[in-house]
Structures are given as structure tokens and as C-alpha cells.
Design a protein around this motif. Structure first.
Motif, PDB file in Angstrom:
ATOM      1  N   GLU A   1       0.678  -1.539   0.272  1.00  0.00           N
ATOM      2  CA  GLU A   1       0.399  -0.070  -0.135  1.00  0.00           C
ATOM      3  C   GLU A   1       0.668   1.033  -0.172  1.00  0.00           C
ATOM      4  O   GLU A   1      -0.003   2.226  -0.798  1.00  0.00           O
TER       5      GLU A   1
ATOM      6  N   LYS B   1       3.798   1.830  -1.066  1.00  0.00           N
ATOM      7  CA  LYS B   1       4.751   0.879  -2.086  1.00  0.00           C
ATOM      8  C   LYS B   1       3.816   2.315  -3.394  1.00  0.00           C
ATOM      9  O   LYS B   1       3.350   2.839  -4.126  1.00  0.00           O
ATOM     10  N   GLU B   2       2.434   1.491  -3.757  1.00  0.00           N
ATOM     11  CA  GLU B   2       1.438   2.700  -4.397  1.00  0.00           C
ATOM     12  C   GLU B   2       1.177   3.457  -4.187  1.00  0.00           C
ATOM     13  O   GLU B   2       0.868   4.164  -4.590  1.00  0.00           O
ATOM     14  N   ARG B   3       1.415   4.508  -2.868  1.00  0.00           N
ATOM     15  CA  ARG B   3       0.606   5.699  -2.406  1.00  0.00           C
ATOM     16  C   ARG B   3       1.603   6.592  -2.545  1.00  0.00           C
ATOM     17  O   ARG B   3       1.977   7.750  -3.601  1.00  0.00           O
TER      18      ARG B   3
ATOM     19  N   SER C   1       4.310   5.707  -5.520  1.00  0.00           N
ATOM     20  CA  SER C   1       3.989   5.351  -7.504  1.00  0.00           C
ATOM     21  C   SER C   1       3.286   6.475  -7.522  1.00  0.00           C
ATOM     22  O   SER C   1       4.092   7.251  -9.073  1.00  0.00           O
ATOM     23  N   GLY C   2       2.254   7.121  -7.093  1.00  0.00           N
ATOM     24  CA  GLY C   2       2.154   8.463  -7.523  1.00  0.00           C
ATOM     25  C   GLY C   2       2.756   9.598  -7.451  1.00  0.00           C
ATOM     26  O   GLY C   2       2.021  10.782  -8.175  1.00  0.00           O
ATOM     27  N   ILE C   3       3.695  10.213  -7.021  1.00  0.00           N
ATOM     28  CA  ILE C   3       4.386  11.165  -6.799  1.00  0.00           C
ATOM     29  C   ILE C   3       5.752  11.010  -6.953  1.00  0.00           C
ATOM     30  O   ILE C   3       6.454  11.842  -7.245  1.00  0.00           O
TER      31      ILE C   3
ATOM     32  N   ASP D   1       9.666   8.676  -9.200  1.00  0.00           N
ATOM     33  CA  ASP D   1       9.692   7.517  -9.678  1.00  0.00           C
ATOM     34  C   ASP D   1      10.528   6.176  -9.504  1.00  0.00           C
ATOM     35  O   ASP D   1      11.056   6.717  -8.690  1.00  0.00           O
TER      36      ASP D   1
ATOM     37  N   LYS E   1       7.310  15.262   1.085  1.00  0.00           N
ATOM     38  CA  LYS E   1       6.534  14.606   0.499  1.00  0.00           C
ATOM     39  C   LYS E   1       6.385  13.041   1.232  1.00  0.00           C
ATOM     40  O   LYS E   1       5.503  12.722   1.233  1.00  0.00           O
TER      41      LYS E   1
ATOM     42  N   ILE F   1       3.858  10.723   3.015  1.00  0.00           N
ATOM     43  CA  ILE F   1       2.939   9.802   2.885  1.00  0.00           C
ATOM     44  C   ILE F   1       3.452   8.329   3.703  1.00  0.00           C
ATOM     45  O   ILE F   1       2.481   7.415   4.384  1.00  0.00           O
TER      46      ILE F   1
ATOM     47  N   THR G   1       0.911   6.326   6.612  1.00  0.00           N
ATOM     48  CA  THR G   1       0.349   4.937   6.197  1.00  0.00           C
ATOM     49  C   THR G   1       1.004   4.303   7.574  1.00  0.00           C
ATOM     50  O   THR G   1      -0.261   3.203   8.202  1.00  0.00           O
TER      51      THR G   1
END
Length: 105
Positions: free
Chosen positions: A11, A13-15, A17-19, A21, A58, A62, A66
Motif C-alpha cells: 500500500e 509503495k502504491e501511494r 508511486s503516485g508522486i 519514480d 512529501k 505519506i 500510512t
């Protein structure tokens, strides 16, 4: 490793990945080895393409969110690709151990 720990890391990692690379994302430490205790932190290692102060802030936000949502402390090591490839970190025993033994998410 407990499935719940892996899901929390996935979870996260997914969050992230939105901001950013992500080049590499791994779990390491006691939770990865399975010898954790009830209040052990979840150690994560990440290598990102580029990293500056704003992006790092940032990322930490996150990570904190989390961890708070799952009632777990998440500790992180965050490095840029350049730091891993072109600095003494490439020979760091800690980084080499994480690459060898860390669990890829």
C-alpha cells in the motif's frame, strides 16, 4: 514475513508511486526476517530516480500517514539513484545487505 506487513508495504509503495519514480522498494529488518516483536517497526528501503528536500518531505508525510492508519511505525531509508551508484553508498554493508536480503515489494 507476515502477510499484513507485506500488504502495508505494498500500500505504501502504491501511494508513493503516485508522486515519485521508484527504482527499488524493499522491506528489510526484523519484520522481513520474521523475528519481529509486537511493536517492531517496519523498515523500508527505497531508491528513487531523483530526490530533493520537497520530495523527501512529501515521502515522509505519506510514510507517516500510512503507518498511522495501520498503527505501525514505518522507518525508511531513501536514496536517489545517483547516491546509490556514484557515492560510497554503493559499497555500504547496510545497502548491500538490504539488496541481498531485503524483500522486494
Amino acid at each position: 514475513m507476515k502477510p499484513k506487513d507485506y500488504e502495508i508495504a505494498r500500500e505504501l509503495k502504491e501511494r508513493l508511486s503516485g508522486i515519485i519514480d521508484l527504482v527499488d522498494f524493499r522491506i528489510f529488518g526484523s519484520r522481513a526476517r520474521g523475528d519481529d516483536e509486537e511493536y517492531s517497526d517496519l523498515d523500508v528501503f527505497m531508491e528513487v530516480e531523483v530526490l530533493d528536500k520537497q520530495l523527501k518531505a512529501k515521502i515522509f508525510d505519506i510514510i507517516w500517514e500510512t503507518g498511522f492508519e495501520h498503527s505501525i511505525v514505518i522507518s525508511s531509508l531513501i536514496f536517489s539513484r545517483d547516491e546509490i551508484e556514484k557515492s560510497p553508498l554503493r559499497a555500504s554493508p547496510l545497502v548491500m545487505n538490504i539488496v541481498e536480503e531485503g524483500i522486494i515489494v
